[in-house]
Design a protein around this motif. Structure first.
Motif, short mmCIF file in Angstrom:
data_model
loop_
_atom_site.label_atom_id
_atom_site.label_comp_id
_atom_site.label_asym_id
_atom_site.label_seq_id
_atom_site.Cartn_x
_atom_site.Cartn_y
_atom_site.Cartn_z
N SER A 86 54.12 58.89 41.15
CA SER A 86 53.69 58.30 42.42
C SER A 86 52.19 58.52 42.64
N TYR A 87 51.65 59.64 42.14
CA TYR A 87 50.22 59.88 42.26
C TYR A 87 49.43 58.84 41.47
N PHE A 88 49.88 58.56 40.25
CA PHE A 88 49.20 57.57 39.42
C PHE A 88 49.21 56.21 40.10
N LEU A 89 50.36 55.83 40.64
CA LEU A 89 50.46 54.54 41.32
C LEU A 89 49.57 54.50 42.56
N ALA A 90 49.51 55.61 43.29
CA ALA A 90 48.67 55.65 44.49
C ALA A 90 47.19 55.45 44.15
N ASN A 91 46.80 55.91 42.97
CA ASN A 91 45.40 55.78 42.56
C ASN A 91 45.08 54.44 41.91
N THR A 92 46.10 53.73 41.43
CA THR A 92 45.82 52.55 40.61
C THR A 92 46.36 51.22 41.15
N CYS A 93 47.39 51.24 41.96
CA CYS A 93 48.03 49.98 42.36
C CYS A 93 47.05 49.00 43.01
N GLN A 94 46.34 49.46 44.01
CA GLN A 94 45.47 48.55 44.74
C GLN A 94 44.31 48.02 43.89
N PRO A 95 43.59 48.88 43.17
CA PRO A 95 42.50 48.33 42.35
C PRO A 95 43.01 47.44 41.22
N MET A 96 44.19 47.73 40.68
CA MET A 96 44.72 46.87 39.62
C MET A 96 45.21 45.54 40.19
N ARG A 97 45.79 45.59 41.38
CA ARG A 97 46.22 44.35 42.02
C ARG A 97 45.00 43.47 42.33
N ALA A 98 43.92 44.10 42.76
CA ALA A 98 42.70 43.35 43.07
C ALA A 98 42.16 42.64 41.83
N ARG A 99 42.43 43.21 40.66
CA ARG A 99 41.96 42.61 39.41
C ARG A 99 43.04 41.73 38.76
N LYS A 100 44.14 41.52 39.49
CA LYS A 100 45.26 40.70 39.00
C LYS A 100 45.74 41.21 37.64
N ALA A 101 45.80 42.55 37.53
CA ALA A 101 46.17 43.17 36.26
C ALA A 101 47.60 43.67 36.25
N LEU A 102 48.36 43.43 37.33
CA LEU A 102 49.74 43.90 37.39
C LEU A 102 50.71 42.77 37.04
N GLU A 114 54.61 41.22 37.27
CA GLU A 114 55.51 41.15 38.43
C GLU A 114 56.31 42.44 38.57
N LEU A 115 56.77 42.99 37.43
CA LEU A 115 57.52 44.24 37.46
C LEU A 115 56.66 45.38 37.97
N GLN A 116 55.42 45.44 37.49
CA GLN A 116 54.53 46.52 37.91
C GLN A 116 54.18 46.39 39.39
N ASP A 117 54.01 45.17 39.84
CA ASP A 117 53.72 44.97 41.26
C ASP A 117 54.90 45.42 42.12
N ASP A 118 56.10 45.18 41.62
CA ASP A 118 57.30 45.63 42.33
C ASP A 118 57.34 47.16 42.40
N LEU A 119 56.94 47.82 41.31
CA LEU A 119 56.90 49.28 41.30
C LEU A 119 55.94 49.80 42.38
N CYS A 120 54.81 49.13 42.49
CA CYS A 120 53.83 49.52 43.51
C CYS A 120 54.39 49.30 44.91
N LYS A 121 55.05 48.17 45.09
CA LYS A 121 55.62 47.87 46.41
C LYS A 121 56.72 48.86 46.77
N ASP A 122 57.46 49.30 45.76
CA ASP A 122 58.50 50.31 46.02
C ASP A 122 57.90 51.59 46.58
N GLU A 123 56.64 51.86 46.19
CA GLU A 123 55.93 53.04 46.70
C GLU A 123 55.14 52.72 47.96
N GLU A 124 55.36 51.48 48.48
CA GLU A 124 54.65 51.01 49.67
C GLU A 124 53.14 50.99 49.45
#
Length: 246
Positions: free
Chosen positions: A217-233, A235-245
């Motif tokens: 969860s720490y890794f996702l907290a540090n990476t989800c938003q910047p990776m989403r901004a770069r369209k690097a996620l 669909e599965l990875q984006d779902d993982l991030c959303k699961d962590e809100e």
């Protein structure tokens, strides 16, 4: 009367030297004496030749200092003091090489003795450390510690650059991924985020994307938003991030 005599003797002992005097000391490799007398040369006569003599003496002085158990950062401290005394030294390649090599040996000695605060002391004493020396120091630290411990040094190796050669270093990638697994407020996680998404995205992007699956969860907290901004996620990875809100 005695005080007057002592003052007179000191005045004689500290008479201004000539450039030729300093050159003689250099030919004798009397580096310590050269550094002691260098500033006795009047300021108007401190030419490039004088600076070259001081540079050679300072570099040799640092090179002769070996770390000890009592003072593992002897050479680094000496280089720091000389760099403050002579403002031109940190930019002199000859001195910078001696300084960086001495700092690396000092850090290794400190780490071998399992001293506390080795990295903090190293960073405090080496504000002018070059990127190659920082990368070498990072490798030394990583050998005997959790990968994220070396993050401050890898961050220094990258500096404020973008896609620099250090970005392709395999150990840097491992360290960044490990540091991104720390709490978001940890300074090493902050450094890793900057290196990953500002300095080394081209080299690290694919590795970060691969590390997202099964990440903490720490890794996702540090990476989800910047990776989403770069369209690097994906669909599965984006779902993982959303699961962590995230």
């Amino acid at each position: 009367m005695v005080a007057a005599c002592l003052f007179a003797a000191d005045a004689v002992a500290r008479e201004p030297v000539t450039l030729e005097d300093l050159q003689t000391l250099a030919s004798q490799k009397a580096w310590a004496e050269l550094l002691e007398r260098a500033e006795d040369l009047p300021a108007p006569k401190r030419t490039d030749a004088w600076r070259a003599l001081v540079t050679d003496a300072a570099a040799a002085d640092v090179e002769t200092l070996a770390p000890s158990d009592k003072e593992p950062f002897a050479a680094t401290q000496r280089a720091r003091a000389l760099g403050r005394r002579y403002a031109f030294l940190p930019k002199a390649p000859r001195f910078a090489t001696a300084r960086d090599q001495g700092a690396s040996k000092d850090l290794q000695r400190c780490l071998e003795r399992d001293r506390r605060g080795c990295i903090d002391t190293f960073l405090e004493l080496t504000p002018d450390l070059g990127p190659e020396a920082a990368l070498q120091a990072a490798h030394l630290v990583k050998q005997g510690h959790f990968a994220y411990v070396a993050m401050p040094l890898f961050a220094l190796a990258v500096g404020g650059g973008k896609d620099v050669s250090a970005c392709k270093d395999a150990a840097l990638a491992e360290t960044v991924i490990a540091a991104l697994g720390l709490p978001k407020e940890d300074p090493r996680a902050v450094q890793a985020t900057k290196v990953a998404f500002e300095g080394c995205w081209s080299a690290l992007g694919p590795k970060l994307k691969a590390a997202t699956v099964g990440a903490s969860s720490y890794f996702l907290a540090n990476t989800c938003q910047p990776m989403r901004a770069r369209k690097a996620l994906s669909e599965l990875q984006d779902d993982l991030c959303k699961d962590e809100e995230l």
